[in-house]
Structure formats: structure tokens, C-alpha cells
Design an enzyme around this catalytic site. Structure first.
Site, mmCIF file in Angstrom:
data_model
loop_
_atom_site.group_PDB
_atom_site.id
_atom_site.type_symbol
_atom_site.label_atom_id
_atom_site.label_comp_id
_atom_site.label_asym_id
_atom_site.label_seq_id
_atom_site.Cartn_x
_atom_site.Cartn_y
_atom_site.Cartn_z
ATOM 1 C CB THR A 104 -0.894 0.017 1.256
ATOM 2 O OG1 THR A 104 -1.696 -1.165 1.276
ATOM 3 C CG2 THR A 104 -1.785 1.250 1.289
ATOM 4 C CD GLU A 105 -1.122 5.339 -0.882
ATOM 5 O OE1 GLU A 105 -0.369 5.931 -1.659
ATOM 6 O OE2 GLU A 105 -2.361 5.345 -0.986
ATOM 7 C CG LEU A 106 5.092 2.572 -4.121
ATOM 8 C CD1 LEU A 106 6.059 3.402 -4.972
ATOM 9 C CD2 LEU A 106 5.051 1.150 -4.646
#
Length: 472
Positions: free
Chosen positions: A145-147
């Protein structure tokens, strides 16, 4: 040869309706169906569908030379299945080309990796199953998630069987190093790290249509020249962005789709190839280990987790949510499980951000709330009702120690069952192997005895003939 590895993210949360204090205990449906349908159909029409069609065209016209990766959350898939099924069909066509890799991630686009490893693993497995069911693919590379990534997350990702992970090429982590290489995870050396090139990615995502930008207008040949002119020894340029960039964040009137479609032609002229993340990992060796002790992400200038956990409001909501995680995993209520997924979406915490930065507009771009405080109040009201429902099944009066004891027993029983199943499978295989060998031995014995019998018969026949001749 230098390579470009494109990765496109697709995610939309299930947004909450206005949920007031007096609804707690009376209304167990939390979602604004009209708003959710309106947003996902609008963005699909403006960006997702045209962009996917452009990617298909790029693959066809380049005869497969163009390749890329797509990551789509489980919550987004569910909404597309309900409201925009034609987009799912387009994704299936992209998967069928064999030139598009689908990445693993958390089903609910959650922050579970920061607090609850068991929940994190469950969500990733659920996401893998969904991709396999829909597109017939098994992801080999993971993007959180979101890197979000750190040294603590790496061993968990590797233990799930992934060969690589994509994260942000954050300046405060890299220092003098370049993101245009493959690295190895410090805490899981066999796990390869691909780093997003933040500048070149953001040139498309945020600066493409900015007329005040000194590089405006950005053309495909100019962009490919920038990549070609990076140091010769640099291996790969990883470009990561949301697919909504192409039509929503950057309107079609800017020429963003034509820019995208022209990239393969100019890349071919400059001897630059396109690779999927798995191909990059298979072709290139890490140049060294990379240690990331504290979590990083691709959000804001800080490239940390403060976009979701940067103030007291966010932390209170986050801790309250995951305080019931063990109890939710014990239940079998499908509706409760679905709500659990939807409430974990990191977007709910993102809307509560009070950061006053140049990227504040990004925080509010898709927010259905007027202020972060309104987002917090609404979410906490919903969460209060959700926890009441959880308590009805597993009362909060049960002490954590007692609950943990119960969970330990359940896990031990699950492990025993798994061990016994393995033993049964092994025994069956041994029996099958024994039966096969037994049949082979019987056949071999029969083959050996048959010639002897024939020789015996032949000797008897010869003896009879000899006796007959003597009698004559």
C-alpha cells in the site's frame, strides 16, 4: 541495454456516508453508494478505460515490445465488477497479451503491514486469490500500500514467496545512490528491491500539464532522451504512477494519452527496451544491499508514513481500528468481514491529514470531506458502531490474555491438522509408490517365468519327437 519498467496503480476506496453519533447502534450500513458509483464511473470514463485501451494499442503496435505492470486493489476490483464491468474485461484482455504483469498487494489497500503481520499476510493472500480467479495470474512481485516498505516488512514479503518488491527511491534513504539499479533487501538478501524514480515519475503525474514548468511542454522524444542520457551503467528506470494520471489528474486535453502512446516508438529509436518487474529481477543482479530501518512511502515530500499517521487524530483512529483485529479474524460473519476490509483502506486516514504542504491539494483531491476533523468524526462514529457489532460476537470483556490463549489453541490445532494432512498425503504417496513397484515386480516375474515355461514345453516336445523316432 537500458530498460524502462512501467507500473500503474489502480485503487478506489469505498467512501463512507455521513454517519452521525445517533446512528451508532441503529444503522449498520456505512457507505455512500451514490458517491462511490459516481466517482468510479466518472474516473473510469475519463481515465481508466482510455488508458487501458491505449496500453493495449501500445502492445499491439509495438508487437509486444511494450510491457508494463498493473497493481489493482481488491476494493477497486469489487467496485469495477459492480459498476464498470467493461473495465474488468479490458484488464482481462491486457492479461491475455502476456505482456502485462499483475502485482501483489494488500486486498484492502490497508496499513496492516505497520501493525499486524497476520492481517497483512491474510490480505495479500486474499488479493492473490482474487487476481488468479479473475485474470489467471499468480503475482511474483509485491508492492505494498502506497509503496510502504521497511526492513521489518522485507522478511514477511519474502516468506510469502515473492521474488521482488517495489518501493520509493526516497532521497533520504538513497543518499548518493541512484534508484536506477536493482538492490537486495538488507534483512532478506534474496528479495530484490526495485526503486521508483521519483523525479521522472512525477514529471508525468504532476508536472505534465503545468504550463509554468520550465520543461513544459513535455514530449515523448524529450522524455525518452532524458532517460537515454542517464549514466550508461544505470540499469533500469522504474516509473510508478496511478493510472488515473492519464485523463483525471492530467486531462486528456493536455495530450497525455498521445504522449504515452508515442513512448515505445522513441524508446526503440534510442535502443531502450520495456520490461516488467519480474523480467527486471530475472535479468539484473543487485548492485548491493539496501537497508531501510524506518518505513518509507511514495507520499508527500517526506516520503514517510506521516500522510496517514502524522497526527493524533490519525493515530487514535488507526489504533482503535486494529484493537479488534484478532476478534474480527475469529468471526465468520461475511458482512462484518467486508466492513472490516473497507474500513482498513488507508484513504480514510489520509483524509484526516492536517499537513500544510504544497501537496495538500493531493490530500483533498478525492476527499469527500470539507475538513480533516470532519473526516475523523465521521470515521470514528462508523468505527464505534462497527466495534459494537464485533463485541456482540466476541465481547471486549474477554481479556486479551484469554483471547490470545484461545487464538494460540486455534493456531496450534490448525498446525496439527496441517501436519496430519501432510502425513496422510505422504503415506498415500508411499502406498501408491509401493503398489507401483509391486506391480512392476509381478510383471517382471511373469516376464521371466514365461520364457522358462516356453523352454520347458519345447524340451518336452523335442523329447516326444525323439521317442517317436526311436519307436519307429
Amino acid at each position: 541495454m537500458k530498460a524502462i519498467s512501467f507500473y500503474f496503480q489502480i485503487h478506489q476506496p469505498v467512501r463512507l456516508k455521513r454517519y452521525r453519533f445517533f446512528d451508532i447502534g441503529n444503522d449498520h450500513y456505512y457507505y455512500d453508494d451514490f458517491l462511490n458509483e459516481d466517482i468510479i464511473t466518472r474516473i473510469a470514463e475519463r481515465a481508466y478505460i482510455p488508458a487501458a485501451q491505449t496500453l493495449l494499442k501500445m502492445i499491439e503496435e509495438s508487437k509486444g515490445a511494450f510491457r508494463c505492470a498493473i497493481s489493482i486493489t481488491g476494493t477497486a476490483i469489487e467496485q469495477f465488477e459492480q459498476h464498470v464491468p467493461e473495465f474488468i474485461d479490458l484488464l482481462k484482455r491486457l492479461a491475455d497479451t502476456g505482456k502485462v504483469e499483475f502485482l501483489a498487494e494488500t486486498y484492502a489497500h490497508s496499513l496492516a503491514s505497520l501493525t499486524d503481520t497476520e492481517e497483512f499476510v491474510e490480505q495479500v493472500r486474499a488479493h492473490d486469490e482474487k487476481l488468479n480467479t479473475l485474470f489467471g495470474v499468480k503475482p511474483k512481485v509485491f508492492r505494498n500500500t502506497e509503496l510502504i516498505y521497511s526492513d521489518d516488512i522485507a522478511p514477511v514479503v519474502y516468506s510469502m514467496g515473492y521474488k521482488g518488491v517495489i518501493t520509493e527511491g526516497a532521497k533520504h534513504i538513497l543518499g548518493w545512490k541512484s534508484p536506477n539499479y536493482v538492490y537486495a533487501a538488507a534483512t532478506a538478501p534474496k528479495l530484490k528491491i526495485l526503486l521508483k524514480n521519483a523525479k521522472l515519475s512525477d514529471d508525468i503525474s504532476f508536472r505534465f500539464g503545468d504550463t509554468s514548468w520550465d520543461a513544459y511542454p513535455l514530449t515523448a522524444d524529450k522524455y525518452i532522451d532524458w532517460i537515454a542520457n542517464t549514466p550508461k551503467e544505470e540499469q533500469v528506470v522504474n516509473l510508478s504512477m496511478g493510472l488515473e494520471t492519464f485523463g483525471e489528474l492530467q486531462s486528456q486535453q493536455t495530450g497525455i494519452l498521445q504522449f504515452l502512446a508515442a513512448l515505445p516508438r522513441f524508446a526503440a529509436e534510442r535502443g531502450i527496451e520495456f520490461c516488467t518487474p519480474s523480467e527486471v529481477i530475472a535479468k539484473l543482479k543487485p548492485v548491493g544491499e539496501l537497508s531501510i530501518p524506518t518505513p518509507i512511502s511514495w507520499a508527500d515530500e517526506a516520503r514517510d508514513t506521516s500522510a496517514w499517521l502524522g497526527n493524533k487524530l490519525q493515530n487514535e483512529a488507526f489504533n482503535k481500528l486494529y484493537s479488534v483485529a484478532e476478534r474480527v479474524r475469529l468471526c465468520e460473519d461475511r458482512r462484518l468481514k467486508q466492513d472490516w476490509n473497507y474500513l482498513q483502506a488507508s484513504d480514510h486516514l489520509f483524509y484526516m491529514s492536517t499537513k500544510h504542504l504544497a501537496d495538500g491539494e493531493v490530500h483533498s483531491h478525492f476527499s469527500p470531506y470539507e475538513t480533516p476533523f470532519q473526516a475523523f468524526t465521521n470515521y470514528m462514529n462508523v468505527l464505534a458502531d462497527f466495534i459494537v457489532r464485533v463485541e456482540e460476537q466476541y465481547p471486549l470483556s474477554i481479556e486479551n490474555e484469554e483471547l490470545n490463549s484461545l487464538l494460540t489453541t486455534i493456531r496450534n490445532q490448525a498446525r496439527e491438522i496441517e501436519t496430519l494432512n501432510k502425513e496422510v498425503t505422504s503415506m498415500r504417496q508411499n502406498i501408491e509408490h509401493y503398489n507401483e513397484e509391486h506391480l512392476l515386480r509381478e510383471k517382471a516375474s511373469a516376464d521371466k517365468s514365461e520364457p522358462k515355461a516356453e523352454k520347458k514345453t519345447a524340451r518336452k516336445t523335442t523329447a516326444r519327437k525323439t521317442k517317436t523316432k526311436k519307436a519307429e
